[in-house]
Design a protein around this motif. Structure first.
Motif, PDB file in Angstrom:
ATOM      1  N   VAL A 329     -76.599  55.214  57.126  1.00 14.13           N
ATOM      2  CA  VAL A 329     -76.123  54.654  58.387  1.00 14.13           C
ATOM      3  C   VAL A 329     -76.227  53.138  58.277  1.00 14.13           C
ATOM      4  CG1 VAL A 329     -76.563  54.499  60.864  1.00 14.13           C
ATOM      5  CG2 VAL A 329     -76.942  56.657  59.661  1.00 14.13           C
ATOM      6  N   GLN A 330     -75.129  52.460  58.555  1.00 17.61           N
ATOM      7  CA  GLN A 330     -75.153  51.005  58.474  1.00 17.61           C
ATOM      8  C   GLN A 330     -74.867  50.402  59.842  1.00 17.61           C
ATOM      9  OE1 GLN A 330     -72.236  49.887  55.535  1.00 17.61           O
ATOM     10  NE2 GLN A 330     -73.725  50.075  53.875  1.00 17.61           N
ATOM     11  N   VAL A 331     -75.582  49.362  60.157  1.00 16.73           N
ATOM     12  CA  VAL A 331     -75.324  48.643  61.411  1.00 16.73           C
ATOM     13  C   VAL A 331     -75.266  47.160  61.113  1.00 16.73           C
ATOM     14  CG1 VAL A 331     -76.149  48.146  63.748  1.00 16.73           C
ATOM     15  CG2 VAL A 331     -76.489  50.419  62.795  1.00 16.73           C
ATOM     16  N   LEU A 332     -74.285  46.515  61.708  1.00 16.72           N
ATOM     17  CA  LEU A 332     -74.219  45.058  61.616  1.00 16.72           C
ATOM     18  C   LEU A 332     -74.373  44.494  63.022  1.00 16.72           C
ATOM     19  CD1 LEU A 332     -73.614  42.502  59.895  1.00 16.72           C
ATOM     20  CD2 LEU A 332     -71.236  42.771  60.594  1.00 16.72           C
ATOM     21  N   VAL A 333     -75.398  43.679  63.205  1.00 17.90           N
ATOM     22  CA  VAL A 333     -75.615  43.027  64.493  1.00 17.90           C
ATOM     23  C   VAL A 333     -75.328  41.550  64.289  1.00 17.90           C
ATOM     24  CG1 VAL A 333     -77.302  42.501  66.287  1.00 17.90           C
ATOM     25  CG2 VAL A 333     -77.374  44.711  65.133  1.00 17.90           C
ATOM     26  N   ASP A 334     -74.435  41.020  65.112  1.00 22.14           N
ATOM     27  CA  ASP A 334     -73.990  39.652  64.892  1.00 22.14           C
ATOM     28  C   ASP A 334     -73.793  38.973  66.236  1.00 22.14           C
ATOM     29  OD1 ASP A 334     -73.258  37.502  63.402  1.00 22.14           O
ATOM     30  OD2 ASP A 334     -71.143  38.093  63.256  1.00 22.14           O
ATOM     31  N   GLY A 335     -74.178  37.703  66.317  1.00 20.24           N
ATOM     32  CA  GLY A 335     -74.029  36.950  67.564  1.00 20.24           C
ATOM     33  C   GLY A 335     -72.601  37.047  68.086  1.00 20.24           C
ATOM     34  N   SER A 336     -72.459  37.367  69.365  1.00 26.88           N
ATOM     35  CA  SER A 336     -71.136  37.552  69.933  1.00 26.88           C
ATOM     36  C   SER A 336     -70.618  36.236  70.491  1.00 26.88           C
ATOM     37  CB  SER A 336     -71.211  38.597  71.038  1.00 26.88           C
ATOM     38  OG  SER A 336     -69.950  38.786  71.588  1.00 26.88           O
ATOM     39  N   PRO A 337     -69.460  35.775  69.999  1.00 24.73           N
ATOM     40  CA  PRO A 337     -68.952  34.488  70.467  1.00 24.73           C
ATOM     41  C   PRO A 337     -68.505  34.559  71.922  1.00 24.73           C
ATOM     42  CG  PRO A 337     -67.365  35.556  69.003  1.00 24.73           C
ATOM     43  CD  PRO A 337     -68.579  36.421  69.017  1.00 24.73           C
ATOM     44  N   ALA A 338     -67.894  35.668  72.313  1.00 21.00           N
ATOM     45  CA  ALA A 338     -67.404  35.782  73.683  1.00 21.00           C
ATOM     46  C   ALA A 338     -68.528  36.308  74.561  1.00 21.00           C
ATOM     47  CB  ALA A 338     -66.210  36.729  73.709  1.00 21.00           C
ATOM     48  N   GLY A 339     -68.279  36.327  75.863  1.00 19.16           N
ATOM     49  CA  GLY A 339     -69.307  36.819  76.768  1.00 19.16           C
ATOM     50  C   GLY A 339     -69.321  38.328  76.849  1.00 19.16           C
ATOM     51  N   ASN A 340     -68.463  38.945  76.025  1.00 18.91           N
ATOM     52  CA  ASN A 340     -68.280  40.386  76.150  1.00 18.91           C
ATOM     53  C   ASN A 340     -68.573  41.052  74.808  1.00 18.91           C
ATOM     54  OD1 ASN A 340     -67.499  42.875  76.973  1.00 18.91           O
ATOM     55  ND2 ASN A 340     -65.303  42.443  76.971  1.00 18.91           N
ATOM     56  N   PRO A 341     -69.851  41.296  74.502  1.00 17.23           N
ATOM     57  CA  PRO A 341     -70.205  41.783  73.174  1.00 17.23           C
ATOM     58  C   PRO A 341     -69.581  43.139  72.873  1.00 17.23           C
ATOM     59  CG  PRO A 341     -72.060  41.982  74.663  1.00 17.23           C
ATOM     60  CD  PRO A 341     -71.008  41.236  75.402  1.00 17.23           C
ATOM     61  N   ARG A 342     -69.226  43.335  71.605  1.00 13.69           N
ATOM     62  CA  ARG A 342     -68.543  44.577  71.226  1.00 13.69           C
ATOM     63  C   ARG A 342     -69.524  45.596  70.698  1.00 13.69           C
ATOM     64  NH1 ARG A 342     -63.777  43.381  67.327  1.00 13.69           N
ATOM     65  NH2 ARG A 342     -63.276  45.503  67.964  1.00 13.69           N
ATOM     66  N   ARG A 343     -69.246  46.862  71.004  1.00 13.98           N
ATOM     67  CA  ARG A 343     -70.001  47.974  70.425  1.00 13.98           C
ATOM     68  C   ARG A 343     -68.990  48.866  69.731  1.00 13.98           C
ATOM     69  NH1 ARG A 343     -73.379  45.019  71.629  1.00 13.98           N
ATOM     70  NH2 ARG A 343     -75.127  45.177  73.018  1.00 13.98           N
ATOM     71  N   VAL A 344     -69.062  48.927  68.415  1.00  3.98           N
ATOM     72  CA  VAL A 344     -68.088  49.727  67.678  1.00  3.98           C
ATOM     73  C   VAL A 344     -68.842  50.757  66.840  1.00  3.98           C
ATOM     74  CG1 VAL A 344     -66.238  49.670  65.969  1.00  3.98           C
ATOM     75  CG2 VAL A 344     -66.492  47.786  67.591  1.00  3.98           C
ATOM     76  N   ALA A 345     -68.476  52.012  66.969  1.00  2.00           N
ATOM     77  CA  ALA A 345     -69.142  53.070  66.197  1.00  2.00           C
ATOM     78  C   ALA A 345     -68.107  53.845  65.412  1.00  2.00           C
ATOM     79  CB  ALA A 345     -69.902  54.001  67.138  1.00  2.00           C
ATOM     80  N   LEU A 346     -68.272  53.896  64.085  1.00  2.00           N
ATOM     81  CA  LEU A 346     -67.382  54.688  63.242  1.00  2.00           C
ATOM     82  C   LEU A 346     -68.184  55.842  62.654  1.00  2.00           C
ATOM     83  CD1 LEU A 346     -65.537  51.813  61.388  1.00  2.00           C
ATOM     84  CD2 LEU A 346     -64.702  53.180  63.291  1.00  2.00           C
ATOM     85  N   GLY A 347     -67.731  57.062  62.887  1.00  2.00           N
ATOM     86  CA  GLY A 347     -68.445  58.225  62.384  1.00  2.00           C
ATOM     87  C   GLY A 347     -69.611  58.627  63.275  1.00  2.00           C
ATOM     88  N   LEU A 348     -69.795  57.871  64.345  1.00  2.00           N
ATOM     89  CA  LEU A 348     -70.851  58.183  65.304  1.00  2.00           C
ATOM     90  C   LEU A 348     -70.224  58.080  66.689  1.00  2.00           C
ATOM     91  CD1 LEU A 348     -73.313  55.714  63.689  1.00  2.00           C
ATOM     92  CD2 LEU A 348     -73.848  58.133  63.898  1.00  2.00           C
ATOM     93  N   GLU A 349     -70.959  58.528  67.688  1.00  2.00           N
ATOM     94  CA  GLU A 349     -70.378  58.492  69.020  1.00  2.00           C
ATOM     95  C   GLU A 349     -70.643  57.148  69.697  1.00  2.00           C
ATOM     96  OE1 GLU A 349     -70.425  60.583  73.093  1.00  2.00           O
ATOM     97  OE2 GLU A 349     -71.563  61.741  71.608  1.00  2.00           O
ATOM     98  N   GLY A 350     -69.592  56.522  70.188  1.00  2.00           N
ATOM     99  CA  GLY A 350     -69.699  55.196  70.783  1.00  2.00           C
ATOM    100  C   GLY A 350     -70.600  55.160  72.006  1.00  2.00           C
ATOM    101  N   ASN A 351     -70.470  56.161  72.872  1.00  2.00           N
ATOM    102  CA  ASN A 351     -71.289  56.184  74.086  1.00  2.00           C
ATOM    103  C   ASN A 351     -72.769  56.307  73.752  1.00  2.00           C
ATOM    104  OD1 ASN A 351     -69.208  55.917  75.850  1.00  2.00           O
ATOM    105  ND2 ASN A 351     -68.931  58.124  76.102  1.00  2.00           N
ATOM    106  N   ARG A 352     -73.040  57.072  72.715  1.00  2.00           N
ATOM    107  CA  ARG A 352     -74.430  57.285  72.314  1.00  2.00           C
ATOM    108  C   ARG A 352     -75.020  55.973  71.788  1.00  2.00           C
ATOM    109  NH1 ARG A 352     -77.353  61.723  72.951  1.00  2.00           N
ATOM    110  NH2 ARG A 352     -79.338  61.392  71.952  1.00  2.00           N
ATOM    111  N   LEU A 353     -74.196  55.216  71.059  1.00  2.00           N
ATOM    112  CA  LEU A 353     -74.650  53.916  70.550  1.00  2.00           C
ATOM    113  C   LEU A 353     -75.054  53.018  71.714  1.00  2.00           C
ATOM    114  CD1 LEU A 353     -74.989  51.788  68.291  1.00  2.00           C
ATOM    115  CD2 LEU A 353     -72.576  51.231  68.580  1.00  2.00           C
ATOM    116  N   ALA A 354     -74.204  52.950  72.744  1.00  2.00           N
ATOM    117  CA  ALA A 354     -74.501  52.101  73.906  1.00  2.00           C
ATOM    118  C   ALA A 354     -75.790  52.559  74.573  1.00  2.00           C
ATOM    119  CB  ALA A 354     -73.333  52.145  74.880  1.00  2.00           C
ATOM    120  N   MET A 355     -75.945  53.864  74.695  1.00  2.00           N
ATOM    121  CA  MET A 355     -77.137  54.411  75.343  1.00  2.00           C
ATOM    122  C   MET A 355     -78.393  54.067  74.545  1.00  2.00           C
ATOM    123  SD  MET A 355     -77.932  58.385  76.010  1.00  2.00           S
ATOM    124  CE  MET A 355     -79.060  58.579  74.652  1.00  2.00           C
TER     125      MET A 355
END
Ligand code: TYD
Ligand code: MG
Length: 473
Positions: A329-355
């Motif tokens: 499992v790989q995760v990249l956490v990176d400073g978000s330039p915009a005020g709206n940080p992105r949560r992207v999940a590939l092969g995993l569930e996006g809602n679960r990532l946010a939770m």
């Protein structure tokens, strides 16, 4: 775009309405719902721009996908004979695994996947392997017989005496089936078939449904005399559902999907529905220049070997069907330039990532609200179980801090909303698998701590809460 039947010409319209019992309907190409009027959005499934004009033919009366074989006589289950349920192995072990042990006579199997992923290749190989055990028939509506023959030669198939038929008209196909009574038929693909009873274009939802219903009826009717198993090949649309999609899944006995990662030569076949076996079972193949080759021990296939430990990467043991697999499992956490940080999940569930990120904030005091978070499972694997929760959070934290996690560590465990670490199924089996591949340490839920009797050549760290787990990396 599926071919549409357009009757915008007023002449055509008046001609159509002149015929009795035929009227214009708009059917959703996504869910199959029908409406008397066009609208931009399907009122049933909410998809946009999926309504296509067509003609509703009079419904073939009393002929659903069901089986009017008994003539209405009620029987006790104990009186029903079971002799015909013997399975025939295809000879391709990984395919048999997803099918639950082989082909059941009378079964109708839908195989879906992106164009070019290897559906025709796999089935041609299965047909060749079955030849001799069963009478087979390959019906192609997409490729010419020359193309099929070229492919078969290229695959170096052991036997080339395969009966093939190039045909798209359902009535002719059924005719051939009644005449030759094969035990195993492949229809490549269901989207090219059309029945004379409907005027809609091939590939439209009504055609798919009616053709499938007739084929299911045929397969079930043959159950007595040796049986006939039918495989329907279905292409998947951009949205990931079999085109004219879900409408077919409930009509067939087994649904298999081909999955793969762009650029990877590995192909995963997953059972998502199986009336004759377990679901979520995986078969793994590698595409070679001689066709699909089985990968019968795929356990460590989904690890990328890093020379140096890298931040944001954590190995977990996931269970796919009856088999444990090591995946990264790989995760990249990176400073978000915009005020709206992105949560992207590939092969995993996006809602679960946010939770999970919310749990990390609330129960470990680590806020990633100003960071983009990208999560990925290596090798195009899809994880559908909660055992990936803890590795996901540890990978996120590792990336956030820029500190790698030890390479000989595996992690699994579900994370609850209260910050507790909950047990997962088959904990011991997962540990044994990791130990076999040389992992020396494991972070696992307290309740998955192995019993004394299990000899493992690894250190097992059992944790009950999220902060405990974070303290170990
Ligand atoms: P195919 O079975 O035609 O896909 P589908 O029926 O799902 O549309 O697979 C075609 C792809 O597989 C094509 O891009 C080439 C590749 N391939 C090989 O790499 N090796 C082979 O031996 C064969 C037959 C195909
Ligand atoms: Mg094909």
């Amino acid at each position: 775009m599926p071919p549409a039947q357009h009757h915008s010409n007023p002449m055509a319209k008046s001609l159509t309405s002149g015929r009795s019992a035929r009227k214009t309907v708009y059917s959703c190409q996504n869910c199959g719902a029908e409406f008397p009027k066009w609208s931009g959005q399907c009122g049933e499934c909410g998809a946009w721009n999926t309504l296509v004009e067509g003609i509703s033919a009079p419904k073939p009366r009393g002929r659903g996908a069901g089986l009017p074989v008994s003539g209405g006589a009620v029987q006790n289950l104990s009186e029903v004979s079971e002799e015909d349920s013997a399975r025939v192995p295809t000879g391709l072990g990984e395919l048999d695994r997803v099918l639950g042990g082989g082909i059941v006579p009378g079964a109708v199997i839908l195989i879906g996947g992106d164009p070019g992923i290897g559906k025709s290749t796999l089935l041609l190989q299965a047909l060749a392997a079955l030849q001799g055990n069963l009478n087979t028939l390959y019906v192609t509506g997409e490729e010419s017989l020359t193309q099929v023959s070229l492919r078969a030669r290229r695959l170096g198939l052991p036997r080339l005496d395969l009966p093939v038929l190039a045909e798209t008209r359902l009535e002719s196909i059924l005719d051939t089936l009644h005449r030759t009574t094969p035990g195993f038929v492949v229809l490549d693909s269901i989207q090219t078939l059309h029945t004379d009873t409907l005027e809609a274009a091939p590939g439209s939802v009504s055609q798919l449904r009616e053709c499938t219903a007739q084929l299911v009826r045929y397969a079930k009717a043959q159950e007595k005399g040796g049986g006939c198993a039918i495989v329907l090949v279905g292409h998947v649309t951009k949205e990931g559902a079999i085109a004219g999609p879900r409408v077919l899944e409930h009509m067939v006995d087994t649904v298999l999907y081909f999955e793969h990662d762009a650029g990877s030569r590995y192909r995963i076949v997953r059972a998502v529905k199986n009336r004759f076996g377990a679901v979520n079972e995986l078969g793994v193949f590698a595409m070679t220049d001689g066709g699909l080759r089985e990968v019968s021990n795929p356990s460590a296939l989904f690890l990328s070997r890093h020379e140096q430990p890298v931040p944001g990467s954590v190995i977990t043991v996931t269970r796919q069907g009856s088999r444990p697999l090591l995946v990264e499992v790989q995760v990249l956490v990176d400073g978000s330039p915009a005020g709206n940080p992105r949560r992207v999940a590939l092969g995993l569930e996006g809602n679960r990532l946010a939770m999970l990120l919310a749990v990390l904030h609330r129960h470990a005091g680590i806020a990633l609200s100003d960071q983009d978070v990208f999560a990925n499972v290596v090798g195009g694997m899809r994880i559908q179980e909660t055992a990936a929760d803890l590795p996901l959070l540890l990978a996120a934290l590792s990336s956030f801090r820029g500190r790698p996690v030890a390479q000989d560590l595996v992690v699994f465990g579900e994370v609850g909303l209260a910050g507790e670490i909950r047990p997962v199924q088959a904990g011991e089996e997962r540990l044994v698998e990791a130990s076999k591949h040389g992992f020396k340490r494991a972070i696992v839920p307290e309740a998955n701590r192995p019993r004394r009797a299990v000899k493992l050549d690894m250190e097992v760290i059992a944790v009950a809460r999220l902060d405990q787990a974070l303290g170990h990396i």
